[in-house]
Design a protein around this motif. Structure first.
Motif, PDB file in Angstrom:
ATOM      1  N   GLU B 108       0.852  -1.173   0.052  1.00 36.36           N
ATOM      2  CA  GLU B 108       0.159   0.035   0.150  1.00 36.36           C
ATOM      3  C   GLU B 108       0.867   1.260   0.011  1.00 36.36           C
ATOM      4  O   GLU B 108       0.566   2.244  -0.824  1.00 36.36           O
ATOM      5  CB  GLU B 108      -1.021  -0.061   1.215  1.00 36.36           C
ATOM      6  CG  GLU B 108      -2.126   0.817   1.052  1.00 36.36           C
ATOM      7  CD  GLU B 108      -2.968   0.818   1.891  1.00 36.36           C
ATOM      8  OE1 GLU B 108      -3.983   1.780   2.196  1.00 36.36           O
ATOM      9  OE2 GLU B 108      -3.292  -0.121   2.503  1.00 36.36           O
ATOM     10  N   ALA B 112       0.967   4.059  -3.016  1.00 34.54           N
ATOM     11  CA  ALA B 112       0.679   5.339  -2.993  1.00 34.54           C
ATOM     12  C   ALA B 112       1.685   6.471  -3.335  1.00 34.54           C
ATOM     13  O   ALA B 112       1.630   7.721  -3.502  1.00 34.54           O
ATOM     14  CB  ALA B 112       0.507   5.785  -1.473  1.00 34.54           C
ATOM     15  N   HIS B 113       2.823   5.676  -4.121  1.00 34.94           N
ATOM     16  CA  HIS B 113       3.935   6.635  -4.879  1.00 34.94           C
ATOM     17  C   HIS B 113       3.927   6.082  -6.172  1.00 34.94           C
ATOM     18  O   HIS B 113       3.178   5.341  -6.446  1.00 34.94           O
ATOM     19  CB  HIS B 113       5.271   6.256  -4.193  1.00 34.94           C
ATOM     20  CG  HIS B 113       5.446   6.744  -2.801  1.00 34.94           C
ATOM     21  ND1 HIS B 113       5.373   6.250  -1.526  1.00 34.94           N
ATOM     22  CD2 HIS B 113       6.012   8.081  -2.494  1.00 34.94           C
ATOM     23  CE1 HIS B 113       5.561   7.049  -0.686  1.00 34.94           C
ATOM     24  NE2 HIS B 113       6.027   8.025  -0.909  1.00 34.94           N
ATOM     25  N   ASP B 114       4.772   7.048  -7.033  1.00 38.31           N
ATOM     26  CA  ASP B 114       4.978   6.816  -8.424  1.00 38.31           C
ATOM     27  C   ASP B 114       5.508   5.200  -8.334  1.00 38.31           C
ATOM     28  O   ASP B 114       6.270   4.883  -7.330  1.00 38.31           O
ATOM     29  CB  ASP B 114       5.552   7.572  -9.071  1.00 38.31           C
ATOM     30  CG  ASP B 114       7.125   7.744  -8.491  1.00 38.31           C
ATOM     31  OD1 ASP B 114       7.845   6.976  -9.160  1.00 38.31           O
ATOM     32  OD2 ASP B 114       7.360   8.410  -7.771  1.00 38.31           O
ATOM     33  N   TYR B 115       5.438   4.398  -9.560  1.00 37.94           N
ATOM     34  CA  TYR B 115       5.755   3.202  -9.447  1.00 37.94           C
ATOM     35  C   TYR B 115       7.319   2.818  -9.536  1.00 37.94           C
ATOM     36  O   TYR B 115       7.867   1.867  -9.439  1.00 37.94           O
ATOM     37  CB  TYR B 115       5.099   2.454 -10.810  1.00 37.94           C
ATOM     38  CG  TYR B 115       5.740   2.941 -12.199  1.00 37.94           C
ATOM     39  CD1 TYR B 115       5.001   4.125 -12.393  1.00 37.94           C
ATOM     40  CD2 TYR B 115       6.351   2.509 -12.750  1.00 37.94           C
ATOM     41  CE1 TYR B 115       5.522   4.704 -13.752  1.00 37.94           C
ATOM     42  CE2 TYR B 115       6.857   3.071 -13.968  1.00 37.94           C
ATOM     43  CZ  TYR B 115       6.268   4.077 -14.526  1.00 37.94           C
ATOM     44  OH  TYR B 115       6.880   4.717 -15.345  1.00 37.94           O
ATOM     45  N   LEU B 116       7.982   4.038  -9.966  1.00 37.17           N
ATOM     46  CA  LEU B 116       9.499   3.807  -9.945  1.00 37.17           C
ATOM     47  C   LEU B 116       9.874   4.387  -8.413  1.00 37.17           C
ATOM     48  O   LEU B 116      11.486   3.958  -8.140  1.00 37.17           O
ATOM     49  CB  LEU B 116      10.108   4.752 -10.669  1.00 37.17           C
ATOM     50  CG  LEU B 116      10.072   4.327 -12.375  1.00 37.17           C
ATOM     51  CD1 LEU B 116      10.319   5.356 -13.192  1.00 37.17           C
ATOM     52  CD2 LEU B 116      10.543   2.984 -12.768  1.00 37.17           C
ATOM     53  N   TRP B 117       9.166   4.733  -7.573  1.00 31.46           N
ATOM     54  CA  TRP B 117       9.704   5.193  -6.223  1.00 31.46           C
ATOM     55  C   TRP B 117      10.481   4.057  -5.591  1.00 31.46           C
ATOM     56  O   TRP B 117      11.671   4.047  -5.177  1.00 31.46           O
ATOM     57  CB  TRP B 117       8.582   5.704  -5.619  1.00 31.46           C
ATOM     58  CG  TRP B 117       9.045   6.173  -4.045  1.00 31.46           C
ATOM     59  CD1 TRP B 117       9.496   7.245  -3.658  1.00 31.46           C
ATOM     60  CD2 TRP B 117       8.577   5.268  -2.888  1.00 31.46           C
ATOM     61  NE1 TRP B 117       9.561   7.144  -2.150  1.00 31.46           N
ATOM     62  CE2 TRP B 117       8.851   6.091  -1.887  1.00 31.46           C
ATOM     63  CE3 TRP B 117       7.809   4.332  -2.649  1.00 31.46           C
ATOM     64  CZ2 TRP B 117       8.780   5.659  -0.380  1.00 31.46           C
ATOM     65  CZ3 TRP B 117       7.557   3.848  -1.267  1.00 31.46           C
ATOM     66  CH2 TRP B 117       8.081   4.560  -0.267  1.00 31.46           C
ATOM     67  N   HIS B 120      13.812   2.794  -7.342  1.00 33.92           N
ATOM     68  CA  HIS B 120      14.724   3.958  -7.270  1.00 33.92           C
ATOM     69  C   HIS B 120      15.422   3.506  -5.989  1.00 33.92           C
ATOM     70  O   HIS B 120      16.698   3.562  -5.847  1.00 33.92           O
ATOM     71  CB  HIS B 120      14.429   5.217  -7.428  1.00 33.92           C
ATOM     72  CG  HIS B 120      15.552   6.179  -7.886  1.00 33.92           C
ATOM     73  ND1 HIS B 120      15.257   7.358  -8.302  1.00 33.92           N
ATOM     74  CD2 HIS B 120      16.711   6.046  -7.909  1.00 33.92           C
ATOM     75  CE1 HIS B 120      16.563   7.985  -8.694  1.00 33.92           C
ATOM     76  NE2 HIS B 120      17.374   7.402  -8.523  1.00 33.92           N
ATOM     77  N   ALA B 121      14.857   3.504  -5.005  1.00 32.81           N
ATOM     78  CA  ALA B 121      15.378   3.486  -3.625  1.00 32.81           C
ATOM     79  C   ALA B 121      16.235   1.855  -3.415  1.00 32.81           C
ATOM     80  O   ALA B 121      17.224   1.861  -2.623  1.00 32.81           O
ATOM     81  CB  ALA B 121      14.219   3.152  -2.680  1.00 32.81           C
ATOM     82  N   VAL B 123      18.121   0.658  -6.169  1.00 27.76           N
ATOM     83  CA  VAL B 123      19.279   0.663  -7.253  1.00 27.76           C
ATOM     84  C   VAL B 123      20.707   0.437  -6.594  1.00 27.76           C
ATOM     85  O   VAL B 123      20.814   1.283  -5.421  1.00 27.76           O
ATOM     86  CB  VAL B 123      19.070   1.857  -8.259  1.00 27.76           C
ATOM     87  CG1 VAL B 123      18.122   1.721  -9.032  1.00 27.76           C
ATOM     88  CG2 VAL B 123      19.403   3.095  -7.783  1.00 27.76           C
ATOM     89  N   GLN B 156       3.492   5.729 -22.172  1.00 32.58           N
ATOM     90  CA  GLN B 156       4.003   6.631 -21.048  1.00 32.58           C
ATOM     91  C   GLN B 156       4.940   5.976 -20.207  1.00 32.58           C
ATOM     92  O   GLN B 156       6.014   6.551 -19.815  1.00 32.58           O
ATOM     93  CB  GLN B 156       2.995   7.361 -20.287  1.00 32.58           C
ATOM     94  CG  GLN B 156       3.458   8.716 -19.656  1.00 32.58           C
ATOM     95  CD  GLN B 156       1.972   9.078 -19.105  1.00 32.58           C
ATOM     96  OE1 GLN B 156       1.659   8.374 -18.144  1.00 32.58           O
ATOM     97  NE2 GLN B 156       1.684  10.484 -19.243  1.00 32.58           N
ATOM     98  N   HIS B 160       8.968   6.587 -19.619  1.00 32.16           N
ATOM     99  CA  HIS B 160       9.433   7.095 -17.996  1.00 32.16           C
ATOM    100  C   HIS B 160      10.767   5.989 -17.877  1.00 32.16           C
ATOM    101  O   HIS B 160      11.722   6.519 -17.300  1.00 32.16           O
ATOM    102  CB  HIS B 160       8.451   6.971 -16.844  1.00 32.16           C
ATOM    103  CG  HIS B 160       7.249   7.680 -17.005  1.00 32.16           C
ATOM    104  ND1 HIS B 160       6.225   7.288 -16.330  1.00 32.16           N
ATOM    105  CD2 HIS B 160       7.072   8.842 -17.653  1.00 32.16           C
ATOM    106  CE1 HIS B 160       5.346   8.452 -16.512  1.00 32.16           C
ATOM    107  NE2 HIS B 160       5.884   9.148 -17.252  1.00 32.16           N
TER     108      HIS B 160
END
Lengths: 279, 279
Positions: B108, B112-117, B120-121, B123, B156, B160
């Motif tokens: 959840e 609630a964030h963009d799907y790359l959030w 990215h954390a 990588v 889109q 991204h």
């Protein structure tokens, strides 16, 4: 232009990527201007307080709505009023849904990643207002002014930032980027105050004087940054900030407009709830 | 083409954004092909073991070098061998510098964030090898096949992802993206094995059968994904994976080539160290 409906277009820049528009030049802006002022300081102060309460009400609805994320970026030189903005404009909002990150120089684990890594981890989630006190722009401005990255890398980073911010806005984030614009003389007064007032000494860092020596380079770097990253999806708003009251008045007004633009509403109710009897 | 120097160009796709090239079509690839095989299974197995040791040596140097980050993306349908690849190819590397994330359906807070959030954390940082068992591609493939996002949103999101991956590569990350390609019949055999073997029951999820019903849609979605995101900076490698030994042989070879391409070296020594006398 009536004082109660100021025209923002003079102070917003979204022209990056739009070839042929007039380039942005920060030196054309008067830091002492007060485009949002009523002309009466007491009335302006009362207006800021009223706006802060309105923003609190809007934030409650925004939190319940959960369709949007709001990211407020505060940029500006030392003493330009970033902390004061957070207190004066966002101080009435509930801490439940408003968070702030004060970005410092990157730590060693942060430097071991790309420069957007630590930023992405802190972007707002649905229903959250996130205020960045300084931001990813520092990770271009500071190395650029100090010559730690090449002009080519600066350009590349601003392209990364545009891509990143576009992705954020395309996935539900509303971005409000403010450049707090003060004069070199006003900074002198405020820095001296930090030195002379023992209760403000903690806010002073010797690095501030080093950065002050680079004033023209930073002013140029701000112009370049706005030129490169004032986009249709994430425009910059230039805030004349020599007057603290005007600064808060303008920022609160712009944030209010942004939130009204979301057409916030409480989430639709589940019809099944009607059939539940609590016994 | 000699068996010990297989030609990768047949199995790599970096043609997205290059208008006019032949579009990628997964159905043209034989999942039972063995382009990297010597023709002898025992010899291939020994080669995989030797490669895994070589990768361990390279990773030690890579860790010391700290100029690069290595992100390995493993994509493929259920039972295509992602877990087996991690064991067989990366199993010799020190856990100190190799990390794995097995991506599940977003939680959840993640949704609630963009799907790359969340991506990215995780990588890799400098000197770190990160293996993604599934990845950000799931966050397009699954909603796309199930019709939870529009074709426009799919397009889109791939844009991204290209921006995101370009930023990663421009800031020191080497990306190796593998699509593990098995036949529908091979999947039947492997799923049945999970059902018949009590020690493998835990690997079975009823959702696997649902996804199997969507086989053609997923095959098409994989083709679309490779077409949209096989870029010069982050090409896709298509791995015929009906043979587990061949799959490991091919992936280990490609990763070795990627690491050799980094021209790894120990960091230059500080001359001041010469003057230190330990007493």
């Amino acid at each position: 232009m009536a004082k109660n409906t100021p025209d923002l277009s003079d102070h917003q820049f979204s022209g990056a990527l739009l070839g042929g528009t007039k380039p942005f030049d920060l030196s054309r802006f008067d830091p002492a201007a007060k485009p949002f002022s009523s002309g009466d300081k007491a009335r302006d102060k009362a207006a800021v307080e009223a706006l802060a309460l309105e923003l609190d009400t809007l934030q409650n609805l925004f939190y319940a709505d959960r369709r949007f994320k709001l990211l407020v970026v505060l940029q500006g030189t030392d003493t330009s009023g970033k902390d004061g903005t957070i207190r004066g404009v966002f101080g009435q909002m509930s801490a439940l849904g408003v968070h702030t990150v004060g970005w410092k120089a990157p730590t060693e684990p942060e430097r071991a990643h790309d420069y957007l890594w630590r930023i992405h981890a802190q972007v707002p989630s649905a229903g959250e207002v996130m205020i960045f006190n300084r931001s990813h722009y520092e990770d271009v401005l500071v190395p650029h002014v100090n010559g730690w990255i090449t002009p080519e890398q600066t350009k590349q980073r601003y392209a990364h930032i545009n891509d990143f911010e576009r992705m954020l806005t395309e996935t539900g984030t509303v971005l409000c980027k403010f450049l707090l614009h003060i004069s070199k003389d006003e900074q002198r007064v405020r820095l001296q105050e930090r030195l002379d007032d023992p209760t403000k000494n903690w806010k002073f860092a010797t690095g501030d004087l080093e950065a002050r020596k680079q004033w023209p380079a930073y002013q140029q770097a701000y112009s370049d940054a706005v030129n490169a990253t004032g986009t249709p999806w994430a425009p910059w708003t230039i805030v004349p900030a020599d007057s603290k009251t005007h600064r808060n008045l303008m920022i609160a007004s712009v944030v209010k407009q942004a939130m009204l633009g979301m057409k916030l509403r409480y989430p639709p109710s589940d019809p099944a709830l009607k059939n539940i009897k609590v016994v």
